[in-house]
Design a protein around this motif. Structure first.
Motif, PDB file in Angstrom:
ATOM      1  N   ASN A 194       0.798  -1.218   0.000  1.00  0.00           N
ATOM      2  CA  ASN A 194       0.000   0.000   0.000  1.00  0.00           C
ATOM      3  C   ASN A 194       0.833   1.271   0.000  1.00  0.00           C
ATOM      4  OD1 ASN A 194      -2.399  -1.403   0.009  1.00  0.00           O
ATOM      5  ND2 ASN A 194      -2.576  -1.412   2.226  1.00  0.00           N
ATOM      6  N   ARG A 202      -3.055  -0.311  -5.664  1.00  0.00           N
ATOM      7  CA  ARG A 202      -4.505  -0.129  -5.485  1.00  0.00           C
ATOM      8  C   ARG A 202      -4.815   1.275  -4.952  1.00  0.00           C
ATOM      9  NH1 ARG A 202      -3.600  -5.356  -3.470  1.00  0.00           N
ATOM     10  NH2 ARG A 202      -3.609  -4.609  -1.327  1.00  0.00           N
ATOM     11  N   VAL A 237      -2.599   2.412  -9.650  1.00  0.00           N
ATOM     12  CA  VAL A 237      -3.767   1.612  -9.276  1.00  0.00           C
ATOM     13  C   VAL A 237      -3.453   0.123  -9.401  1.00  0.00           C
ATOM     14  CG1 VAL A 237      -6.113   0.960  -9.957  1.00  0.00           C
ATOM     15  CG2 VAL A 237      -5.481   3.376  -9.813  1.00  0.00           C
ATOM     16  N   ASP A 239      -6.608   3.570  -6.065  1.00  0.00           N
ATOM     17  CA  ASP A 239      -8.016   3.994  -6.134  1.00  0.00           C
ATOM     18  C   ASP A 239      -8.766   3.685  -4.840  1.00  0.00           C
ATOM     19  OD1 ASP A 239      -7.534   1.300  -6.815  1.00  0.00           O
ATOM     20  OD2 ASP A 239      -9.487   1.124  -7.785  1.00  0.00           O
ATOM     21  N   LYS A 240      -8.327   2.651  -4.108  1.00  0.00           N
ATOM     22  CA  LYS A 240      -8.984   2.280  -2.850  1.00  0.00           C
ATOM     23  C   LYS A 240      -8.681   3.290  -1.744  1.00  0.00           C
ATOM     24  CE  LYS A 240     -10.411  -1.604  -4.692  1.00  0.00           C
ATOM     25  NZ  LYS A 240     -11.819  -1.783  -5.059  1.00  0.00           N
TER      26      LYS A 240
END
Length: 413
Positions: free
Chosen positions: A52, A127, A123, A129-130
């Motif tokens: 992340n 990720r 993305v 966008d999360k």
């Protein structure tokens, strides 16, 4: 013959055998579940922290990681990325660009970290966008400004930064920084979303721009500071790092695994994992005490029997190995049963996890539910623990049985 007698002795005293086996099974299962849950928890923390945020591997210009500079850039990063993607085990890669600056919304101003990202690759890799909790993320294709046909200048800001600047979606943020050519870099961007990375420090300063916008602002066309690499398996990070180094073959680039990128986080994780050893020692003592008690009682109860064996010519070493065989047969049976129980419980923990009564923060990220995992470590470490503990504690009773004096032992009732 020794093995045959050992099997008979095991089944002759079923209650004693069951007690000994239970001590080993409980010890094995406890150790297996503890290791499986701990490894699963550590893997979850590391995966969330790396995937992340920092990635599993990072590529920089040599020296950038130790002393970041606006001018230490990677040129022709697309070809570098293609080379990285060709390495087996690489799942995704994404470029990033960094700079310090000043951000203003209305009358509020504060220091910001300008982060240029590739909307599509970011993305796919992390990720991203999360992380957008309010508003919307960057689109794959540049949006046009509503009052002109020019591409809209858009920005995403961290949740903490939004609070500091009292910014809302649709407001404009002025960014001021230094361009690579020595000029004052400044421009106006529309806030389209608010992101939450899980790291409060990052969220208090982060201002994300599409990488082309960031390059234009900082006069770094076609150049970046960092390539983040995501791999398929966390355990293969070091192997893939070496493979990327070999593939790139560029002495001007540094390829660093996450352990080097986040040294303080890695040291904290490593120190915490050393605490596992203490727990395993405690479990080993539980097994050892249980086995010692039952095996010693077995030897004392069969003193007369050992005396008869010696009287008819059985050698001391044969009696010694007879006792050791009995213990190890029970240990092997216990390992099989314990392994089945350990795998079953760890499998349930890997699906449902354990919800903590209070969430904790590590590396700037919050964790509430910790999941276990089924792995080889959760089987072979308890197996070795049980075998070693059973063998060591059985030595004293076995030696005692081997040294029994036949005449005295045969008078024992």
């Amino acid at each position: 013959m020794t093995l045959k007698i050992a099997f008979r002795n095991i089944f002759r005293q079923k209650r004693r055998t069951i007690l000994t086996a239970l001590a080993m099974i409980v010890g094995f299962t406890l150790s297996s579940v503890f290791i499986g849950w701990a490894d699963g928890a550590y893997s979850s923390i590391i995966n969330m922290f790396t995937q992340n945020r920092i990635g599993h591997i990072q590529v920089h210009r040599k020296g950038y990681l130790d002393k970041p500079s606006l001018y230490d850039t990677i040129d022709d990063y697309e070809s570098v990325g293609v080379t990285i993607q060709s390495v087996k085990g690489v799942e995704a890669w994404t470029p990033r660009l960094y700079s310090a600056g000043l951000g203003s919304v209305g009358e509020k101003s504060t220091a910001v970290q300008i982060i240029g990202i590739d909307p599509v690759r970011e993305v796919a890799a992390t990720r991203f966008d999360k992380k957008v909790t309010t508003g919307k993320g960057f689109s794959k294709e540049p949006r046009l400004h509503r009052n002109s046909k020019q591409p809209a200048r858009e920005a995403l800001i961290g949740k903490g930064l939004a609070k500091i600047l009292k910014a809302t979606i649709g407001q404009e943020i002025v960014l001021v920084s230094q361009g690579a050519d020595g000029s004052i870099a400044n421009d106006l961007y529309t806030i389209i979303g608010i992101a939450e990375s899980g790291d409060e420090t990052t969220d208090r300063m982060a201002c994300y721009l599409p990488i082309e916008e960031a390059q234009e602002l900082l006069v770094l066309e076609g150049r970046i500071h960092e390539i983040v690499v995501i791999v398929s398996h966390l355990n293969e990070v070091n192997k893939i790092t070496k493979a990327i180094q070999m593939k790139l073959g560029d002495s001007h680039l540094d390829v660093a695994p996450w352990q080097e990128v986040a040294k303080s986080f890695y040291r904290a994780m490593k120190a915490d994992r050393q605490g596992d050893l203490i727990s395993r020692i405690v479990i080993m003592l539980i097994v050892a005490i249980g086995v010692l008690n039952t095996v010693l009682m077995s030897v004392l109860e069969r003193t007369r029997e050992y005396g008869v064996l010696k009287a008819i010519g059985t050698k001391p070493r044969q009696i010694f190995w007879l006792v050791m065989c009995e213990v190890n047969i029970i240990a092997l049976f216990s390992i099989i049963v314990g392994a089945l129980l350990g795998v079953f419980i760890n499998y349930l923990l890997s699906i449902y996890g354990v919800t903590l009564p209070q969430a904790f923060t590590w590396g700037g990220m919050e964790f509430r539910t910790m999941y276990g995992e089924v792995n080889a470590r959760s089987l072979y470490i308890p197996a070795i623990t049980v075998i070693v503990a059973a063998t060591v504690v059985a030595l004293f009773p076995a030696l005692k049985a081997a040294r029994i004096a036949p005449a005295k032992a045969m008078r024992t009732h």
